[in-house]
Design a protein around this motif. Structure first.
Motif, PDB file in Angstrom:
ATOM      1  N   GLN A   1      -0.130  12.352  11.156  1.00  0.00           N
ATOM      2  CA  GLN A   1      -1.097  11.567  10.406  1.00  0.00           C
ATOM      3  C   GLN A   1      -0.372  10.538   9.555  1.00  0.00           C
ATOM      4  OE1 GLN A   1      -3.504  14.715   8.455  1.00  0.00           O
ATOM      5  NE2 GLN A   1      -5.250  13.872   9.572  1.00  0.00           N
ATOM      6  N   VAL A   2      -0.807   9.305   9.683  1.00  0.00           N
ATOM      7  CA  VAL A   2      -0.293   8.209   8.868  1.00  0.00           C
ATOM      8  C   VAL A   2      -1.505   7.562   8.204  1.00  0.00           C
ATOM      9  CG1 VAL A   2       1.034   6.070   8.828  1.00  0.00           C
ATOM     10  CG2 VAL A   2       1.600   7.867  10.489  1.00  0.00           C
ATOM     11  N   VAL A   3      -1.620   7.769   6.878  1.00  0.00           N
ATOM     12  CA  VAL A   3      -2.785   7.286   6.140  1.00  0.00           C
ATOM     13  C   VAL A   3      -2.292   6.353   5.041  1.00  0.00           C
ATOM     14  CG1 VAL A   3      -4.842   7.920   4.817  1.00  0.00           C
ATOM     15  CG2 VAL A   3      -3.978   9.452   6.612  1.00  0.00           C
ATOM     16  N   ASN A   4      -2.812   5.121   5.024  1.00  0.00           N
ATOM     17  CA  ASN A   4      -2.426   4.174   3.975  1.00  0.00           C
ATOM     18  C   ASN A   4      -3.622   3.876   3.074  1.00  0.00           C
ATOM     19  OD1 ASN A   4      -3.183   2.386   6.513  1.00  0.00           O
ATOM     20  ND2 ASN A   4      -3.586   1.118   4.703  1.00  0.00           N
ATOM     21  N   SER A   5      -3.320   3.612   1.820  1.00  0.00           N
ATOM     22  CA  SER A   5      -4.361   3.251   0.851  1.00  0.00           C
ATOM     23  C   SER A   5      -4.726   1.783   1.018  1.00  0.00           C
ATOM     24  CB  SER A   5      -3.862   3.522  -0.567  1.00  0.00           C
ATOM     25  OG  SER A   5      -2.728   2.705  -0.844  1.00  0.00           O
ATOM     26  N   SER A   6      -5.729   1.355   0.273  1.00  0.00           N
ATOM     27  CA  SER A   6      -6.136  -0.048   0.329  1.00  0.00           C
ATOM     28  C   SER A   6      -5.129  -0.909  -0.418  1.00  0.00           C
ATOM     29  CB  SER A   6      -7.529  -0.221  -0.267  1.00  0.00           C
ATOM     30  OG  SER A   6      -7.525   0.166  -1.640  1.00  0.00           O
ATOM     31  N   SER A   7      -5.160  -2.191  -0.119  1.00  0.00           N
ATOM     32  CA  SER A   7      -4.233  -3.127  -0.767  1.00  0.00           C
ATOM     33  C   SER A   7      -4.940  -4.452  -0.956  1.00  0.00           C
ATOM     34  CB  SER A   7      -2.968  -3.312   0.085  1.00  0.00           C
ATOM     35  OG  SER A   7      -2.173  -4.353  -0.424  1.00  0.00           O
TER      36      SER A   7
ATOM     37  N   ALA B   1       0.836  -1.200   0.000  1.00  0.00           N
ATOM     38  CA  ALA B   1       0.000   0.000   0.000  1.00  0.00           C
ATOM     39  C   ALA B   1       0.871   1.250   0.000  1.00  0.00           C
ATOM     40  CB  ALA B   1      -0.922   0.006   1.221  1.00  0.00           C
ATOM     41  N   THR B   2       0.262   2.359  -0.363  1.00  0.00           N
ATOM     42  CA  THR B   2       0.935   3.653  -0.322  1.00  0.00           C
ATOM     43  C   THR B   2       0.586   4.334   1.000  1.00  0.00           C
ATOM     44  OG1 THR B   2       0.840   3.887  -2.720  1.00  0.00           O
ATOM     45  CG2 THR B   2       1.164   5.902  -1.419  1.00  0.00           C
ATOM     46  N   VAL B   3       1.600   4.839   1.662  1.00  0.00           N
ATOM     47  CA  VAL B   3       1.418   5.449   2.983  1.00  0.00           C
ATOM     48  C   VAL B   3       1.881   6.896   2.938  1.00  0.00           C
ATOM     49  CG1 VAL B   3       1.961   5.315   5.438  1.00  0.00           C
ATOM     50  CG2 VAL B   3       1.817   3.219   4.098  1.00  0.00           C
ATOM     51  N   ASN B   4       1.034   7.796   3.360  1.00  0.00           N
ATOM     52  CA  ASN B   4       1.381   9.209   3.476  1.00  0.00           C
ATOM     53  C   ASN B   4       1.566   9.568   4.941  1.00  0.00           C
ATOM     54  OD1 ASN B   4       1.167   9.916   0.657  1.00  0.00           O
ATOM     55  ND2 ASN B   4      -1.060   9.724   0.879  1.00  0.00           N
ATOM     56  N   VAL B   5       2.730  10.124   5.252  1.00  0.00           N
ATOM     57  CA  VAL B   5       3.056  10.540   6.614  1.00  0.00           C
ATOM     58  C   VAL B   5       3.148  12.056   6.637  1.00  0.00           C
ATOM     59  CG1 VAL B   5       4.687  10.333   8.522  1.00  0.00           C
ATOM     60  CG2 VAL B   5       4.308   8.382   6.997  1.00  0.00           C
ATOM     61  N   ASP B   6       2.330  12.690   7.463  1.00  0.00           N
ATOM     62  CA  ASP B   6       2.276  14.154   7.522  1.00  0.00           C
ATOM     63  C   ASP B   6       2.456  14.629   8.960  1.00  0.00           C
ATOM     64  OD1 ASP B   6       1.673  14.239   4.788  1.00  0.00           O
ATOM     65  OD2 ASP B   6      -0.471  13.959   5.211  1.00  0.00           O
ATOM     66  N   PHE B   7       3.237  15.719   9.097  1.00  0.00           N
ATOM     67  CA  PHE B   7       3.423  16.373  10.394  1.00  0.00           C
ATOM     68  C   PHE B   7       2.974  17.824  10.253  1.00  0.00           C
ATOM     69  CE2 PHE B   7       6.408  12.896  10.296  1.00  0.00           C
ATOM     70  CZ  PHE B   7       6.356  12.374  11.581  1.00  0.00           C
ATOM     71  N   THR B   8       2.116  18.257  11.171  1.00  0.00           N
ATOM     72  CA  THR B   8       1.603  19.629  11.123  1.00  0.00           C
ATOM     73  C   THR B   8       1.591  20.213  12.529  1.00  0.00           C
ATOM     74  OG1 THR B   8       0.152  19.019   9.287  1.00  0.00           O
ATOM     75  CG2 THR B   8      -0.300  21.116  10.391  1.00  0.00           C
TER      76      THR B   8
END
Length: 413
Positions: free
Chosen positions: A333-339, A317-324
Motif C-alpha cells: 500500500q502506497v498512500v499519499n496525503s493531499s498537497s 505530500a506525505t507518503v506512507n508505504v506499508d507491506f503486509t
C-alpha cells in the motif's frame, strides 16, 4: 458444422431412395426371394453410407451385393444384366464417395474389382453365351464409374491443395506479422536511443562535472548533483535493459541484477530528496526470504511508479508505504496525503498526455496473478494498493521477466 450436417443428410436421403427403388425392383424384375431382394438392397444402400464414414470398409461391403445379386436372380425378359440399374447407380456412387474421402488407391481398387466382377459374372451366369446387353452394361459401368472416379480423385486433390495453400498463407501471414513486429520493436528501440540516450548522457555529464565547473558550490548542492547523476545513471541502465528487450523478444530475463525489496531504502531516499515526506515503511509479517524474486521485483516497481506519480502530481505530500503478508499474499500500500502544490500542478497538467503508469502497474500485477487498486482517498490524497500472491508459479516468473522488460518504458511514464 452445418455443411457437414447437410452432407450426411443428403447421403442418408440417397440411401433411402436407392433402397426404396432397389428392393421392389429385385422382387418384380429379377424374381428374387424376399430375403435376398430386401437384404441385398439394404446391404448395398448401407455400403454407400458406410463409405462416407469408412471408405475402405464401405467398398468391401459394396462388393458383396455385386457378387451375390446375379447369382440369385432370374431376370424377366430383357432385364439389365449382370447388374440391375439400381445396383449400377449405387456402386458408381460408392466409388465416387470413396474417391472424395480416401486415398486414390481405394477408389481405384473398388472400380477395378467391380469391373472384374462384372466381366466374370458374364461367364458364370451365362455359360452358354454372353448377351450383347450384358456386355454393354459392363462397358458402360466401367466407363461411367471410371470417369467419375477420376473426377472425384482430382476434386479431392484439388481440395487438399486448397487446404495446404490456405495453411501456407496463414503461416506466411504469421511470419510476416512477426517480422513486422520485430522491425517495429527495433525501430522503437532505435528511436528511444536517439531521443533519450543523448539527453540522459548530457544530464549525467553535467551533474557529475558540476562541482568542477562551479567550484563555489556548497556541499548540499554537490550532494544534490550527485543524486541527480546517480538517478540518471540508474534510468539509463534501465533504459538499456528495455532497449535490449525490444531488440530481442526471445532474450528472456536480463542477465543484470533486478531491483528487489532490499533496494527500497535507496528508492525512498531518492524520493525524499525530491521533496516527498516518507516515514519508514511498515513491514507486518514480512519475511524477506519468503518473497520470491519476481514478487519482490513487482512490488518494487509498483512502489517506484506510485512514488513517481506522487513526485509528479503531489510534491511535498506525505507518503506512507506499508507491506503486509496475510493469507499467502503480499499487500503493498502506497498512500499519499493531499498537497496544495499538487492540486495546483494537477490543474496545470490538464490537457497533458495521459501516462501509462497505472496501466503498467496493473499489467505487472496481473502477470503474477495479482491485482492493483488505485482510488482517491477522502482527504484528497491517493491510494495504490497491490495484492500479490506469494505462491506465484515459476512460469509466471519467466513470463514476468520478459514482459516486465517490454513494459518498462510504459511503467515509468
Amino acid at each position: 458444422m452445418k455443411g457437414i450436417s447437410w452432407v450426411w443428410l443428403g447421403t442418408a436421403a440417397g440411401c433411402i431412395a436407392l433402397l426404396a427403388v432397389g428392393a421392389p425392383l429385385n422382387m418384380s424384375l429379377y424374381q428374387m426371394a424376399l430375403p435376398f431382394a430386401l437384404g441385398l438392397a439394404i446391404l448395398h444402400a448401407a455400403a454407400l453410407g458406410l463409405t462416407a464414414a469408412r471408405p475402405l470398409a464401405g467398398v468391401l461391403v459394396s462388393l458383396i451385393p455385386m457378387i451375390v445379386l446375379p447369382l440369385v436372380s432370374d431376370p424377366v425378359g430383357a432385364a439389365p444384366m449382370p447388374f440391375s440399374v439400381v445396383a449400377i447407380i449405387t456402386q458408381v456412387l460408392v466409388i465416387c464417395v470413396a474417391g472424395l474421402r480416401a486415398y486414390w488407391m481405394v477408389p481405384a481398387a473398388a472400380w477395378l474389382a467391380s469391373v472384374i466382377i462384372g466381366v466374370s459374372l458374364n461367364y458364370v451366369t451365362m455359360p452358354h453365351g454372353q448377351s450383347e446387353g450384358a456386355q454393354n452394361n459392363v462397358v458402360i459401368f466401367a466407363a461411367v464409374s471410371g470417369g467419375l472416379m477420376v473426377a472425384a480423385v482430382v476434386a479431392q486433390q484439388w481440395q487438399h491443395m486448397r487446404t495446404e495453400l490456405a495453411a501456407e498463407r496463414t503461416v506466411s501471414a504469421e511470419e510476416q506479422s512477426r517480422r513486422r513486429l520485430a522491425e517495429e520493436r527495433t525501430r522503437i528501440a532505435r528511436e528511444l536511443h536517439d531521443v533519450v540516450a543523448h539527453g540522459m548522457s548530457v544530464v549525467v555529464v553535467q551533474a557529475t562535472t558540476a562541482s568542477y565547473r562551479h567550484p563555489g558550490l556548497s556541499e548540499e548542492l554537490k550532494k544534490e548533483f550527485d543524486d541527480i547523476a546517480a538517478n540518471s545513471r540508474r534510468a539509463m541502465t534501465e533504459m538499456r535493459s528495455m532497449l535490449g528487450s525490444l531488440r530481442n523478444a526471445d532474450a528472456g530475463r536480463q542477465l543484470g541484477p533486478q531491483p528487489t525489496l532490499e533496494d527500497l531504502p535507496q528508492l525512498l531516499a531518492s524520493a525524499r530528496s525530491a521533496g516527498v515526506n516518507i516515514p519508514e515503511p511498515t513491514l507486518s509479517g514480512v519475511e524477506r526470504e519468503d518473497i520470491s524474486e519476481v514478487i519482490a521485483l513487482t512490488a518494487y516497481r509498483i512502489v517506484q511508479e506510485a512514488l513517481s506519480n506522487v513526485i509528479r502530481h503531489a510534491p511535498g505530500a506525505t507518503v506512507n508505504v506499508d507491506f503486509t503478508v496475510s493469507g499467502g499474499n503480499l499487500r503493498v500500500q502506497v498512500v499519499n496525503s493531499s498537497s496544495d502544490v499538487g492540486a495546483l500542478m494537477a490543474q496545470l497538467d490538464k490537457g497533458a498526455h495521459v501516462g501509462q503508469g497505472l496501466i503498467g502497474m496493473r499489467e505487472r500485477a496481473a502477470i503474477v496473478g495479482g491485482s492493483v487498486t488505485c482510488i482517491p482517498t477522502l482527504d484528497g490524497g491517493f491510494s495504490v494498493s497491490a495484492l500479490l500472491p506469494l505462491g506465484a508459479s515459476k512460469s509466471a516468473a519467466g513470463k514476468s521477466g520478459t514482459t516486465s522488460n517490454n513494459n518498462e518504458g510504459r511503467a515509468q511514464a
